[in-house]
Design a protein around this motif. Structure first.
Motif, PDB file in Angstrom:
ATOM      1  N   LYS A  34      37.155  26.158 -48.779  1.00 46.45           N
ATOM      2  CA  LYS A  34      38.629  25.783 -48.889  1.00 46.45           C
ATOM      3  C   LYS A  34      38.933  24.335 -49.401  1.00 46.45           C
ATOM      4  CE  LYS A  34      43.028  27.130 -46.894  1.00 46.45           C
ATOM      5  NZ  LYS A  34      43.908  26.090 -46.189  1.00 46.45           N
ATOM      6  N   GLY A  35      39.537  24.110 -50.423  1.00 44.03           N
ATOM      7  CA  GLY A  35      40.119  23.013 -50.712  1.00 44.03           C
ATOM      8  C   GLY A  35      39.148  22.111 -51.441  1.00 44.03           C
ATOM      9  N   LEU A  36      37.779  22.460 -51.666  1.00 42.84           N
ATOM     10  CA  LEU A  36      36.917  21.823 -52.449  1.00 42.84           C
ATOM     11  C   LEU A  36      36.666  22.423 -53.751  1.00 42.84           C
ATOM     12  CD1 LEU A  36      33.685  20.279 -50.798  1.00 42.84           C
ATOM     13  CD2 LEU A  36      33.407  21.574 -53.100  1.00 42.84           C
ATOM     14  N   SER A  37      36.774  21.865 -54.865  1.00 43.63           N
ATOM     15  CA  SER A  37      36.691  22.288 -56.136  1.00 43.63           C
ATOM     16  C   SER A  37      36.031  21.318 -57.136  1.00 43.63           C
ATOM     17  CB  SER A  37      37.903  22.876 -56.648  1.00 43.63           C
ATOM     18  OG  SER A  37      38.838  21.653 -56.783  1.00 43.63           O
ATOM     19  N   PHE A  38      35.311  21.746 -58.018  1.00 45.05           N
ATOM     20  CA  PHE A  38      34.812  21.182 -58.872  1.00 45.05           C
ATOM     21  C   PHE A  38      35.584  21.146 -60.387  1.00 45.05           C
ATOM     22  CE2 PHE A  38      31.170  21.709 -56.721  1.00 45.05           C
ATOM     23  CZ  PHE A  38      30.479  20.635 -56.504  1.00 45.05           C
ATOM     24  N   LYS A  39      35.646  19.836 -61.115  1.00 48.61           N
ATOM     25  CA  LYS A  39      36.727  20.283 -62.154  1.00 48.61           C
ATOM     26  C   LYS A  39      35.899  19.275 -63.611  1.00 48.61           C
ATOM     27  CE  LYS A  39      40.829  20.684 -59.467  1.00 48.61           C
ATOM     28  NZ  LYS A  39      41.705  19.723 -58.891  1.00 48.61           N
ATOM     29  N   PHE A  40      36.250  19.746 -64.658  1.00 48.36           N
ATOM     30  CA  PHE A  40      36.176  18.948 -65.677  1.00 48.36           C
ATOM     31  C   PHE A  40      37.347  18.237 -66.271  1.00 48.36           C
ATOM     32  CE2 PHE A  40      33.153  22.518 -66.754  1.00 48.36           C
ATOM     33  CZ  PHE A  40      31.927  21.954 -66.836  1.00 48.36           C
TER      34      PHE A  40
END
Length: 142
Positions: A34-40
């Motif tokens: 929860k709350g941890l994400s990868f992004k470009f």
């Protein structure tokens, strides 16, 4: 300058082209944490691969401390150019924690001549970010 519509079409063209050039399923928001994400991130000035911690402060601190404990591993074995920023403010002034790798060259999503470099940068660096995450997910989750 580009109109909003021209800009939208160029952005859409980049992401479509990236998906076709590097067809794979990225982890991105599907980390199961929860709350941890990868992004470009790619705009008219910069390209970044990003790991964001956007949850409540307690969870952010918990994950941030685990990631700090793994910092030397991430830098030595995966992403030597990663930047750790415990207090990062988004454009909407929301405070998050962020680890990111910037592409160290001038690029613009409006310049198709820079697209190939950005796509290769994204593929290489996000693959390394995901490999690190898969290897140490249980430690981060801990």
């Amino acid at each position: 300058m580009f109109s909003k519509e021209e800009s939208r079409i160029l952005r859409q063209g980049f992401w479509t082209s990236f998906g076709k050039s590097f067809p794979r399923k990225w982890v991105l928001y599907d980390t199961k944490l929860k709350g941890l994400s990868f992004k470009f991130h790619f705009d008219n000035k910069t390209a970044l691969v990003v790991l964001d911690l956007e949850d409540d402060l307690e969870n952010r601190i918990k994950y941030w401390e685990k990631l700090l404990a793994l910092k030397s591993i991430l830098l030595d074995e995966y992403l030597p150019d990663a930047i750790f920023n415990e207090e990062y403010f988004l454009d909407n002034e929301k405070e998050i924690s962020r680890i990111y790798v910037p592409l160290e060259q001038k690029v613009s999503i409006h310049n198709k001549n820079s697209w190939r470099d950005v796509m290769e940068f994204f593929n290489k660096n996000m693959s390394m970010f995901e490999a690190f995450f898969e290897e140490y997910k249980e430690v981060i989750e801990g």
